[in-house]
Design a protein around this motif. Sequence first.
Motif, PDB file in Angstrom:
ATOM      1  N   HIS A 216     -42.511  27.829 -23.813  1.00  0.00           N
ATOM      2  CA  HIS A 216     -42.391  27.896 -25.268  1.00  0.00           C
ATOM      3  C   HIS A 216     -41.137  27.203 -25.778  1.00  0.00           C
ATOM      4  O   HIS A 216     -40.582  27.569 -26.806  1.00  0.00           O
ATOM      5  N   GLY A 217     -40.720  26.172 -25.056  1.00  0.00           N
ATOM      6  CA  GLY A 217     -39.671  25.295 -25.564  1.00  0.00           C
ATOM      7  C   GLY A 217     -40.251  24.260 -26.512  1.00  0.00           C
ATOM      8  O   GLY A 217     -41.467  24.045 -26.554  1.00  0.00           O
ATOM      9  N   LYS A 218     -39.385  23.605 -27.245  1.00  0.00           N
ATOM     10  CA  LYS A 218     -39.843  22.626 -28.237  1.00  0.00           C
ATOM     11  C   LYS A 218     -39.765  21.185 -27.747  1.00  0.00           C
ATOM     12  O   LYS A 218     -40.433  20.305 -28.288  1.00  0.00           O
ATOM     13  N   GLY A 219     -38.943  20.914 -26.752  1.00  0.00           N
ATOM     14  CA  GLY A 219     -38.760  19.546 -26.289  1.00  0.00           C
ATOM     15  C   GLY A 219     -39.587  19.221 -25.064  1.00  0.00           C
ATOM     16  O   GLY A 219     -40.064  20.102 -24.347  1.00  0.00           O
ATOM     17  N   THR A 220     -39.745  17.938 -24.805  1.00  0.00           N
ATOM     18  CA  THR A 220     -40.388  17.490 -23.574  1.00  0.00           C
ATOM     19  C   THR A 220     -39.350  17.444 -22.456  1.00  0.00           C
ATOM     20  O   THR A 220     -38.142  17.547 -22.697  1.00  0.00           O
ATOM     21  N   VAL A 221     -39.820  17.254 -21.245  1.00  0.00           N
ATOM     22  CA  VAL A 221     -38.908  17.117 -20.104  1.00  0.00           C
ATOM     23  C   VAL A 221     -37.967  15.940 -20.326  1.00  0.00           C
ATOM     24  O   VAL A 221     -36.742  16.056 -20.143  1.00  0.00           O
ATOM     25  N   LEU A 222     -38.510  14.816 -20.750  1.00  0.00           N
ATOM     26  CA  LEU A 222     -37.684  13.628 -20.970  1.00  0.00           C
ATOM     27  C   LEU A 222     -36.665  13.854 -22.075  1.00  0.00           C
ATOM     28  O   LEU A 222     -35.499  13.449 -21.950  1.00  0.00           O
ATOM     29  N   GLU A 223     -37.054  14.509 -23.132  1.00  0.00           N
ATOM     30  CA  GLU A 223     -36.120  14.759 -24.235  1.00  0.00           C
ATOM     31  C   GLU A 223     -34.970  15.663 -23.791  1.00  0.00           C
ATOM     32  O   GLU A 223     -33.805  15.419 -24.146  1.00  0.00           O
ATOM     33  N   ASN A 224     -35.272  16.687 -23.015  1.00  0.00           N
ATOM     34  CA  ASN A 224     -34.206  17.544 -22.495  1.00  0.00           C
ATOM     35  C   ASN A 224     -33.268  16.757 -21.581  1.00  0.00           C
ATOM     36  O   ASN A 224     -32.042  16.901 -21.639  1.00  0.00           O
TER      37      ASN A 224
ATOM     38  N   ILE B 264     -35.380  22.013 -15.291  1.00  0.00           N
ATOM     39  CA  ILE B 264     -36.478  22.336 -16.204  1.00  0.00           C
ATOM     40  C   ILE B 264     -37.087  23.626 -15.670  1.00  0.00           C
ATOM     41  O   ILE B 264     -37.831  23.625 -14.695  1.00  0.00           O
ATOM     42  N   SER B 265     -36.717  24.738 -16.295  1.00  0.00           N
ATOM     43  CA  SER B 265     -37.039  26.060 -15.741  1.00  0.00           C
ATOM     44  C   SER B 265     -37.868  26.863 -16.727  1.00  0.00           C
ATOM     45  O   SER B 265     -37.387  27.812 -17.359  1.00  0.00           O
ATOM     46  N   ASP B 266     -39.118  26.474 -16.841  1.00  0.00           N
ATOM     47  CA  ASP B 266     -39.998  27.162 -17.775  1.00  0.00           C
ATOM     48  C   ASP B 266     -40.427  28.518 -17.220  1.00  0.00           C
ATOM     49  O   ASP B 266     -40.298  28.804 -16.033  1.00  0.00           O
ATOM     50  N   HIS B 267     -40.945  29.351 -18.119  1.00  0.00           N
ATOM     51  CA  HIS B 267     -41.300  30.717 -17.754  1.00  0.00           C
ATOM     52  C   HIS B 267     -42.391  30.749 -16.691  1.00  0.00           C
ATOM     53  O   HIS B 267     -43.263  29.889 -16.647  1.00  0.00           O
ATOM     54  N   GLY B 268     -42.335  31.780 -15.849  1.00  0.00           N
ATOM     55  CA  GLY B 268     -43.200  31.870 -14.686  1.00  0.00           C
ATOM     56  C   GLY B 268     -44.657  32.132 -14.991  1.00  0.00           C
ATOM     57  O   GLY B 268     -45.066  32.433 -16.113  1.00  0.00           O
ATOM     58  N   PHE B 269     -45.462  32.046 -13.948  1.00  0.00           N
ATOM     59  CA  PHE B 269     -46.914  32.088 -14.048  1.00  0.00           C
ATOM     60  C   PHE B 269     -47.451  33.406 -14.606  1.00  0.00           C
ATOM     61  O   PHE B 269     -48.516  33.436 -15.214  1.00  0.00           O
TER      62      PHE B 269
END
Length: 259
Positions: free
Chosen positions: A17-25, A39-44
């Motif tokens: 639920h982040g707003k940016g893409t991997v490249l943008e970050n 890049i540590s998005d929330h788990g499964f």
Amino acid sequence: MKINLTADYHTHTIYSHGKGTVLENAMKAKELGLKQIGISDHGFAQLAFGLRHKKLPQLIADCKEASKKTGLDVLVGIESNLCGEDGTTDLTEVDYPYFDIYLMGIHMFVNFDKFKDMRKIMFSSYLQTLMKREGSKKLKDYTTKALINSIQKNPIDVITHLNFISFCYVEEVAKVARDYGTYIELNAKKVHMTDEELYKVCQTGVRFVVDSDAHSIDRVGEVALVETMLDRVNIPLDRIDNIDGRLPNFRFKAYKERM
């Protein structure tokens, strides 16, 4: 106190639920002069907005592309969820080869292992937080045991926002983290420990990383809240391993090399 951040390991993207893409970050991290970004998005097991297995190949490809375009180490990470008192998380060994760093924290709206775990980790802790009460000894004992079990049973690199919407004996968790080589996160998005709790954690000798917990591009590398915290609690800067040009020795990488 000013912090010279070397790497930010806790950033979210559109894969949760982040707003940016991997490249943008990654581009933001490069602009700030960082050497690495996670890049540590929330788990499964996060029911509302967790990373989905079907999207994992594209996430990996995006991290490789971002690394190539920016020249940074763009690490495939996950902020996994604590799922039960026995210390299980939603990152299993089957998925270890796909990830570079392993973060873990307590979150709401997770597919917990048992109803008891859901009741204690989510409902009881959240209710006590809303009522601005300190958790009961029974609740603290339960959460402390679950966190300690997770560190002992899993090669977790970083415990994120310890004691946020949860209650535990932070110093007991920190002692085990110290012994197993797991870092305690100083989270720059939210206040997760009182000054007294942070002092107790520091006294254990555990090591720290500072992370932004960014959910938008503009917050990548943001550490102002931690800088203010360090003005109040004297944590030796040489115990923070992702500042002043230093990079941490993460246990997950070492664990995978032994597999």
